[in-house]
Design a protein around this motif. Structure first.
Motif, PDB file in Angstrom:
ATOM      1  N   ASN A   3       0.845  -1.188   0.000  1.00 51.54           N
ATOM      2  CA  ASN A   3       0.000   0.000   0.000  1.00 51.54           C
ATOM      3  C   ASN A   3       0.886   1.246   0.000  1.00 51.54           C
ATOM      4  OD1 ASN A   3      -1.906   1.932   0.294  1.00 51.54           O
ATOM      5  ND2 ASN A   3      -2.655   1.243   2.262  1.00 51.54           N
ATOM      6  N   PHE A   4       0.915   1.967  -1.127  1.00 51.83           N
ATOM      7  CA  PHE A   4       1.731   3.174  -1.237  1.00 51.83           C
ATOM      8  C   PHE A   4       0.905   4.441  -1.041  1.00 51.83           C
ATOM      9  CE2 PHE A   4       4.223   0.183  -3.863  1.00 51.83           C
ATOM     10  CZ  PHE A   4       5.401   0.263  -3.153  1.00 51.83           C
ATOM     11  N   ILE A   5      -0.385   4.313  -0.833  1.00 47.61           N
ATOM     12  CA  ILE A   5      -1.249   5.492  -0.760  1.00 47.61           C
ATOM     13  C   ILE A   5      -0.969   6.302   0.508  1.00 47.61           C
ATOM     14  CG2 ILE A   5      -3.633   6.264  -0.598  1.00 47.61           C
ATOM     15  CD1 ILE A   5      -4.355   3.887  -2.403  1.00 47.61           C
ATOM     16  N   ALA A   6      -0.910   5.660   1.656  1.00 44.67           N
ATOM     17  CA  ALA A   6      -0.708   6.391   2.915  1.00 44.67           C
ATOM     18  C   ALA A   6       0.646   7.100   2.965  1.00 44.67           C
ATOM     19  CB  ALA A   6      -0.874   5.465   4.105  1.00 44.67           C
ATOM     20  N   PRO A   7       1.770   6.431   2.620  1.00 45.14           N
ATOM     21  CA  PRO A   7       3.046   7.148   2.648  1.00 45.14           C
ATOM     22  C   PRO A   7       3.095   8.289   1.631  1.00 45.14           C
ATOM     23  CG  PRO A   7       3.431   4.793   2.605  1.00 45.14           C
ATOM     24  CD  PRO A   7       1.967   5.003   2.395  1.00 45.14           C
ATOM     25  N   THR A   8       2.509   8.063   0.471  1.00 42.44           N
ATOM     26  CA  THR A   8       2.503   9.115  -0.555  1.00 42.44           C
ATOM     27  C   THR A   8       1.672  10.295  -0.099  1.00 42.44           C
ATOM     28  OG1 THR A   8       2.755   7.432  -2.259  1.00 42.44           O
ATOM     29  CG2 THR A   8       2.010   9.588  -2.974  1.00 42.44           C
ATOM     30  N   THR A   9       0.543  10.039   0.527  1.00 44.32           N
ATOM     31  CA  THR A   9      -0.304  11.115   1.037  1.00 44.32           C
ATOM     32  C   THR A   9       0.427  11.905   2.121  1.00 44.32           C
ATOM     33  OG1 THR A   9      -2.251   9.774   0.573  1.00 44.32           O
ATOM     34  CG2 THR A   9      -2.545  11.628   2.061  1.00 44.32           C
ATOM     35  N   ALA A  10       1.103  11.211   3.001  1.00 42.77           N
ATOM     36  CA  ALA A  10       1.869  11.889   4.057  1.00 42.77           C
ATOM     37  C   ALA A  10       2.968  12.745   3.449  1.00 42.77           C
ATOM     38  CB  ALA A  10       2.455  10.865   5.020  1.00 42.77           C
ATOM     39  N   TRP A  11       3.652  12.213   2.449  1.00 40.00           N
ATOM     40  CA  TRP A  11       4.716  12.964   1.780  1.00 40.00           C
ATOM     41  C   TRP A  11       4.147  14.205   1.103  1.00 40.00           C
ATOM     42  CZ3 TRP A  11       5.710  13.963  -3.469  1.00 40.00           C
ATOM     43  CH2 TRP A  11       6.959  14.500  -3.738  1.00 40.00           C
ATOM     44  N   LEU A  12       3.027  14.048   0.427  1.00 39.06           N
ATOM     45  CA  LEU A  12       2.411  15.194  -0.253  1.00 39.06           C
ATOM     46  C   LEU A  12       1.957  16.261   0.741  1.00 39.06           C
ATOM     47  CD1 LEU A  12       0.384  13.433  -3.102  1.00 39.06           C
ATOM     48  CD2 LEU A  12       2.407  14.887  -3.330  1.00 39.06           C
ATOM     49  N   ARG A  13       1.507  15.840   1.922  1.00 31.60           N
ATOM     50  CA  ARG A  13       1.140  16.830   2.947  1.00 31.60           C
ATOM     51  C   ARG A  13       2.345  17.655   3.366  1.00 31.60           C
ATOM     52  NH1 ARG A  13      -0.920  13.325   7.114  1.00 31.60           N
ATOM     53  NH2 ARG A  13      -1.608  11.797   5.646  1.00 31.60           N
ATOM     54  N   HIS A  14       3.482  17.018   3.503  1.00 31.23           N
ATOM     55  CA  HIS A  14       4.701  17.743   3.867  1.00 31.23           C
ATOM     56  C   HIS A  14       5.124  18.692   2.741  1.00 31.23           C
ATOM     57  CE1 HIS A  14       4.954  14.708   7.014  1.00 31.23           C
ATOM     58  NE2 HIS A  14       5.789  15.528   7.620  1.00 31.23           N
ATOM     59  N   VAL A  15       5.030  18.234   1.516  1.00 31.80           N
ATOM     60  CA  VAL A  15       5.385  19.089   0.376  1.00 31.80           C
ATOM     61  C   VAL A  15       4.449  20.284   0.302  1.00 31.80           C
ATOM     62  CG1 VAL A  15       5.500  19.178  -2.152  1.00 31.80           C
ATOM     63  CG2 VAL A  15       6.467  17.231  -0.930  1.00 31.80           C
ATOM     64  N   ALA A  16       3.158  20.055   0.498  1.00 32.95           N
ATOM     65  CA  ALA A  16       2.183  21.151   0.454  1.00 32.95           C
ATOM     66  C   ALA A  16       2.440  22.145   1.582  1.00 32.95           C
ATOM     67  CB  ALA A  16       0.767  20.592   0.538  1.00 32.95           C
ATOM     68  N   THR A  17       2.782  21.651   2.757  1.00 29.65           N
ATOM     69  CA  THR A  17       3.074  22.544   3.882  1.00 29.65           C
ATOM     70  C   THR A  17       4.307  23.392   3.587  1.00 29.65           C
ATOM     71  OG1 THR A  17       2.115  20.968   5.425  1.00 29.65           O
ATOM     72  CG2 THR A  17       3.587  22.627   6.345  1.00 29.65           C
ATOM     73  N   ALA A  18       5.350  22.778   3.045  1.00 32.85           N
ATOM     74  CA  ALA A  18       6.567  23.527   2.702  1.00 32.85           C
ATOM     75  C   ALA A  18       6.277  24.567   1.629  1.00 32.85           C
ATOM     76  CB  ALA A  18       7.660  22.564   2.248  1.00 32.85           C
ATOM     77  N   ALA A  19       5.505  24.195   0.627  1.00 33.86           N
ATOM     78  CA  ALA A  19       5.162  25.139  -0.443  1.00 33.86           C
ATOM     79  C   ALA A  19       4.342  26.303   0.107  1.00 33.86           C
ATOM     80  CB  ALA A  19       4.396  24.418  -1.548  1.00 33.86           C
ATOM     81  N   ALA A  20       3.406  26.017   0.982  1.00 34.43           N
ATOM     82  CA  ALA A  20       2.593  27.078   1.582  1.00 34.43           C
ATOM     83  C   ALA A  20       3.464  28.009   2.431  1.00 34.43           C
ATOM     84  CB  ALA A  20       1.476  26.481   2.427  1.00 34.43           C
ATOM     85  N   ALA A  21       4.427  27.453   3.141  1.00 37.80           N
ATOM     86  CA  ALA A  21       5.323  28.286   3.950  1.00 37.80           C
ATOM     87  C   ALA A  21       6.174  29.192   3.069  1.00 37.80           C
ATOM     88  CB  ALA A  21       6.210  27.402   4.816  1.00 37.80           C
ATOM     89  N   ILE A  22       6.652  28.656   1.961  1.00 38.74           N
ATOM     90  CA  ILE A  22       7.448  29.468   1.029  1.00 38.74           C
ATOM     91  C   ILE A  22       6.605  30.584   0.433  1.00 38.74           C
ATOM     92  CG2 ILE A  22       8.649  29.415  -1.197  1.00 38.74           C
ATOM     93  CD1 ILE A  22       9.626  26.580  -0.369  1.00 38.74           C
ATOM     94  N   ILE A  23       5.390  30.257   0.023  1.00 40.21           N
ATOM     95  CA  ILE A  23       4.497  31.272  -0.558  1.00 40.21           C
ATOM     96  C   ILE A  23       4.163  32.341   0.479  1.00 40.21           C
ATOM     97  CG2 ILE A  23       2.172  31.645  -1.458  1.00 40.21           C
ATOM     98  CD1 ILE A  23       2.484  28.872  -2.836  1.00 40.21           C
ATOM     99  N   ALA A  24       3.914  31.935   1.712  1.00 36.44           N
ATOM    100  CA  ALA A  24       3.613  32.901   2.773  1.00 36.44           C
ATOM    101  C   ALA A  24       4.816  33.808   3.040  1.00 36.44           C
ATOM    102  CB  ALA A  24       3.214  32.172   4.050  1.00 36.44           C
ATOM    103  N   MET A  25       6.014  33.230   3.044  1.00 32.65           N
ATOM    104  CA  MET A  25       7.218  34.039   3.271  1.00 32.65           C
ATOM    105  C   MET A  25       7.430  35.027   2.131  1.00 32.65           C
ATOM    106  SD  MET A  25       9.538  34.568   5.394  1.00 32.65           S
ATOM    107  CE  MET A  25      11.155  35.214   5.609  1.00 32.65           C
ATOM    108  N   LEU A  26       7.231  34.578   0.908  1.00 37.16           N
ATOM    109  CA  LEU A  26       7.374  35.494  -0.236  1.00 37.16           C
ATOM    110  C   LEU A  26       6.324  36.602  -0.182  1.00 37.16           C
ATOM    111  CD1 LEU A  26       8.186  32.971  -3.115  1.00 37.16           C
ATOM    112  CD2 LEU A  26       9.753  34.559  -1.965  1.00 37.16           C
ATOM    113  N   GLY A  27       5.116  36.264   0.227  1.00 35.26           N
ATOM    114  CA  GLY A  27       4.069  37.281   0.368  1.00 35.26           C
ATOM    115  C   GLY A  27       4.413  38.295   1.443  1.00 35.26           C
TER     116      GLY A  27
END
Length: 91
Positions: A3-27
């Motif tokens: 089952n690769f769905i749960a690890p992939t979902t967890a990884w994507l959550r971390h990527v989304a959080t990092a991207a949101a932090a970068i966008i917030a910092m740039l803003g």
């Protein structure tokens, strides 16, 4: 099939959080004056340099501690004690 769905979902959550932090910092940087931006970025660079120095020192300490532990556990007395601690083992 594993089952690769749960690890992939967890990884994507971390990527989304990092991207949101970068966008917030740039803003936040976009709303600052150029002088404030320069001051803030200099402070961030100084913090990162200090954190790097701390991590390098911790890495050196870990290397020394590892060497000392290896030296200690390589003594014949310590090896005999380790074997004695195992059930069903004879020396």
């Amino acid at each position: 099939m594993p089952n690769f769905i749960a690890p992939t979902t967890a990884w994507l959550r971390h990527v989304a959080t990092a991207a949101a932090a970068i966008i917030a910092m740039l803003g936040a940087l976009a709303g600052l004056s150029p002088d404030d931006q320069t001051t803030l970025l200099a402070a961030v660079r100084q913090f990162v340099d200090g954190a790097t120095n701390v991590l390098v020192a911790l890495g050196a300490i870990a290397g020394v501690a590892s060497a000392m532990w290896a030296r200690w556990t390589a003594k014949p007395e310590q090896q005999v004690k380790a074997v004695d601690a195992m059930p069903n083992a004879t020396v």
